[in-house]
Scaffold this motif. Structure first.
Motif, PDB file in Angstrom:
ATOM      1  N   ASN A   7       0.800  -1.234   0.000  1.00 20.59           N
ATOM      2  CA  ASN A   7       0.000   0.000   0.000  1.00 20.59           C
ATOM      3  C   ASN A   7       0.830   1.280   0.000  1.00 20.59           C
ATOM      4  O   ASN A   7       0.289   2.361   0.205  1.00 20.59           O
ATOM      5  N   LYS A   8       2.123   1.158  -0.204  1.00 24.48           N
ATOM      6  CA  LYS A   8       2.955   2.376  -0.249  1.00 24.48           C
ATOM      7  C   LYS A   8       3.199   2.770  -1.710  1.00 24.48           C
ATOM      8  O   LYS A   8       3.306   1.905  -2.579  1.00 24.48           O
ATOM      9  N   GLN A  63      -1.210  -3.016  -7.512  1.00 24.79           N
ATOM     10  CA  GLN A  63      -0.136  -2.022  -7.478  1.00 24.79           C
ATOM     11  C   GLN A  63       0.167  -1.545  -8.908  1.00 24.79           C
ATOM     12  O   GLN A  63      -0.128  -2.256  -9.864  1.00 24.79           O
TER      13      GLN A  63
END
Ligand code: NAD
Length: 268
Positions: A7-8, A63
């Protein structure tokens, strides 16, 4: 390990080169979304193919991996690239890694002003712009855990009688500005750390050394571990600095050099 960066959102400069590309691959494996930035579009294209080849699962996961041409010495470029991440919720990790070591960089007498200015523009101003626009993005998106990593070099810590004065000065500046920004932004929980690699087996240094046996010997005799470092050994350190595992590591000169900066006499 996987998911250390889940989630970064990360941006990496110099992402088409040695350390930047290896770091991109590890970030993707740890489930970060990555914006790859480099001055060379063809190199970025090649690098992206390599990332997908090594991480095929990234094609279908949520992602993203994107590339954008960016000259880090131009603030408008950096601003535009970082602001493009607003749609993805802003940036969590900035790796200011792009740098040059010019073949005409020499001692105080022989280095031209042109080479000096070019080196500072990319290696120092580029890092400043990257830090500035990453902080602005983190603030816009109210991030509470930012990590900014700036690539310096071991030559910022020890002197070498094989001078590249503009490069050495630029990397000293990276250490100093990183340390200061670490103090300025610590209460916002934006961490700043410098990476200080030792001499590496990447094109930047290997192309420059070529097959000059004497040039190589002058360096290799000082290697405690008897070898150059690999880009992936730097990338592993960057993953740690980028992840929440390093949540209390701030303002560090993070040295990954096989012990070279601590050496007096090395083993035969
Ligand atoms: P590399 O030459 O393989 O990669 C550097 C990348 O930066 C290249 O893809 C290049 O296209 C890109 N770049 C150059 N100028 C740019 C600009 N103006 N804007 C955007 N991108 C630009 O080098 P590397 O070995 O991976 O080095 C990465 C970083 O590590 C550099 O900052 C370098 O100074 C530092 N470093 C390298 C070594 C070493 O031995 N290779 C040692 C210590 C520190």
């Amino acid at each position: 390990m996987v998911n250390r960066l889940a989630n970064k959102v990360a941006a990496i400069t110099g992402a088409a080169g040695g350390i930047g590309l290896e770091t991109t691959i590890l970030f993707v494996r740890e489930n970060a979304s990555v914006l790859m930035l480099d001055i060379s579009e063809p190199a970025l294209e090649k690098a992206l193919s390599k990332v997908y080849e090594l991480c095929p699962e990234a094609k279908t996961s949520k992602q993203f991996i994107k590339t954008m041409k960016c000259d880090v010495s131009k603030e408008a470029d950096i601003k535009n690239c970082i602001e493009s991440l607003d749609l993805a919720g802003g940036i969590d990790i900035m790796f200011n890694n792009a740098g040059i070591m010019h073949s005409e960089d020499d001692d105080a007498i022989s280095t031209s002003e042109k080479i000096w200015d070019l080196t500072q523009a990319i290696n120092v101003k580029g890092v400043w712009f990257g830090c500035k626009h990453a902080v602005l993005s983190m603030r816009r998106h109210k991030k509470t855990k930012g990590s900014i990593i700036n690539t310096a070099s071991m030559v910022a810590l020890v002197g070498a009688a094989t001078p590249q004065l503009a490069y050495t000065a630029s990397k000293g500046a990276v250490l100093a500005l990183t340390r200061e920004l670490a103090m300025v932004h610590a209460r916002e929980n934006i961490r700043f750390n410098s990476l200080c690699p030792g001499p590496l087996n990447t094109p930047m240094l290997q192309d420059w050394l070529g097959d000059d046996v004497q040039k190589r010997y002058r360096r290799e005799v000082h290697f405690p571990m008897g070898r150059f470092g690999e880009a992936i050994e730097q990338a592993n350190a960057v993953v740690f600095l980028a992840s929440d595992e390093s949540s209390f590591v701030n303002a560090a000169d993070f040295v990954v050099d096989g012990g070279m900066t601590k050496a007096y006499v090395t083993a035969e």
